[in-house]
Design a protein around this motif. Structure first.
Motif, mmCIF file in Angstrom:
data_model
loop_
_atom_site.group_PDB
_atom_site.id
_atom_site.type_symbol
_atom_site.label_atom_id
_atom_site.label_comp_id
_atom_site.label_asym_id
_atom_site.label_seq_id
_atom_site.Cartn_x
_atom_site.Cartn_y
_atom_site.Cartn_z
ATOM 1 N N PRO A 125 0.820 -1.211 0.000
ATOM 2 C CA PRO A 125 0.000 0.000 0.000
ATOM 3 C C PRO A 125 0.855 1.263 0.000
ATOM 4 N N GLY A 126 0.525 2.172 -0.888
ATOM 5 C CA GLY A 126 1.252 3.431 -0.973
ATOM 6 C C GLY A 126 2.517 3.366 -1.789
ATOM 7 N N LEU A 127 2.814 2.194 -2.369
ATOM 8 C CA LEU A 127 4.052 2.038 -3.133
ATOM 9 C C LEU A 127 3.771 1.230 -4.395
ATOM 10 N N GLU A 128 4.095 1.812 -5.537
ATOM 11 C CA GLU A 128 3.946 1.120 -6.809
ATOM 12 C C GLU A 128 5.292 1.050 -7.502
ATOM 13 N N THR A 129 5.444 0.074 -8.396
ATOM 14 C CA THR A 129 6.712 -0.098 -9.095
ATOM 15 C C THR A 129 6.526 0.090 -10.589
ATOM 16 N N ALA A 130 7.584 0.605 -11.218
ATOM 17 C CA ALA A 130 7.582 0.808 -12.669
ATOM 18 C C ALA A 130 8.827 0.142 -13.235
ATOM 19 N N PRO A 131 8.680 -0.730 -14.236
ATOM 20 C CA PRO A 131 9.850 -1.396 -14.811
ATOM 21 C C PRO A 131 10.690 -0.446 -15.652
ATOM 22 N N THR A 132 11.926 -0.828 -15.901
ATOM 23 C CA THR A 132 12.835 0.000 -16.701
ATOM 24 C C THR A 132 12.557 -0.205 -18.187
ATOM 25 N N THR A 133 11.359 0.178 -18.586
ATOM 26 C CA THR A 133 10.913 0.080 -19.975
ATOM 27 C C THR A 133 10.203 1.380 -20.338
ATOM 28 N N LEU A 134 9.838 1.515 -21.597
ATOM 29 C CA LEU A 134 9.090 2.697 -22.024
ATOM 30 C C LEU A 134 7.774 2.791 -21.272
ATOM 31 N N ALA A 135 7.124 1.651 -21.049
ATOM 32 C CA ALA A 135 5.872 1.653 -20.286
ATOM 33 C C ALA A 135 6.100 2.145 -18.866
ATOM 34 N N GLY A 136 7.237 1.766 -18.270
ATOM 35 C CA GLY A 136 7.546 2.226 -16.918
ATOM 36 C C GLY A 136 7.776 3.721 -16.856
#
Length: 287
Positions: free
Chosen positions: A146-157
């Motif tokens: 909760p309160g933390l999201e992750t983004a991959p090292t890609t264009l989508a991220g």
């Protein structure tokens, strides 16, 4: 390994850190490649012998504390400079947190999520997916709290992080992490050119965005952590190479606050495309 992580997550932080110090020294003694890189990086930065020796054990603590941070009970988190976050929130700004491989960089995002997530929305952190298949589900569940999201090292991220900033939320990344080929520029880091990501400056230049430097100090005796926050000394330049040099200089400033907790064994000077400037190639790629 997942079961081992879950078992270790119930141990006191002090015990995990003690075990981690042993692990750090074992890695140092058993891996000549790691030892040479560690020594070269510390020497390049002018790190004195006492701090370098302390950093050997601190590196092991970084690994040993992960089960508790990912799966265990909450740990004490103290704040130094939280008024900088409050000031950004007061004007509705999104925040870019820039954090080097210093101290416990897991705790900076967790601390923000715990203190501000409910009122200000989640913090989105950039991460590289785990290489080990068994670690991926564990990592995803541990960091996707909760309160933390992750983004991959890609264009989508990257698009995910830009969207979070536009919504007035926070994002975080490690700008001293070597980016993939084509996504960085060569800029000085402790007096030697290092391939440096341009994404941090790109995020920082988004309209209505505040940029804060952050690092998590590991306290002795298992007493928890202190999240230290600092402001940029000057706005980042429009030129990508100049901005990367500024970011590296800011990371150096944080590392000098506590060189005994920097990850000197990280291959900061490696070249992802074997296209290093001549002066770097002559010294080796630090891989």
């Amino acid at each position: 390994m997942t079961l081992l992580f879950r078992l270790a997550s119930v141990f006191p932080l002090a015990l995990l850190h003690a075990a981690g110090s042993v692990l750090g020294w074992l890695a140092w003694l058993l891996s000549p490649t790691y030892r040479r890189r560690f020594q070269a990086n510390a020497a390049q930065a002018g790190c004195d012998r006492a701090d370098a020796r302390a950093a050997i054990g601190q590196t092991g603590r970084l690994v040993a504390e992960l089960p508790r941070l990912w799966l265990g009970r909450e740990v004490p988190i103290h704040w130094d400079g939280a008024e900088l976050i409050d000031a950004a929130h007061a004007v509705g700004a999104g925040i870019v947190f820039l954090t080097p491989h210093l101290g416990c960089f897991e705790i900076t995002a967790q601390g923000y999520a715990r203190r501000y997530g409910d009122a200000r929305g989640p913090i989105t952190v950039l991460y590289r997916p785990a290489r080990k298949a068994w670690l991926r589900p564990l990592l995803d569940s541990a960091r996707g709290r909760p309160g933390l999201e992750t983004a991959p090292t890609t264009l989508a991220g990257v698009k995910q992080m830009l969207k979070a900033l536009k919504a007035g939320q926070a994002v975080g990344l490690l700008p001293d992490q070597v980016p993939p080929s084509g996504l960085g520029v060569w800029a000085p880091f402790f007096g030697r050119d290092a391939y440096t990501m341009t994404l941090s400056a790109r995020l920082a230049r988004q309209p209505g965005t505040a940029v804060l430097l952050a690092w998590g100090e590991r306290l002795p005796g298992g007493r928890g952590y202190v999240v230290h926050l600092r402001a940029l000394r000057e706005p980042l330049a429009e030129d990508a190479t100049q901005a990367a040099a500024q970011v590296n200089a800011e990371m150096e400033r944080l590392i000098r606050e506590c060189p005994a907790q920097y990850l000197w064994g990280y291959a900061r000077y490696k070249d992802p495309a074997n296209s290093a400037p001549a002066e770097n190639a002559a010294r080796g790629d630090n891989a």
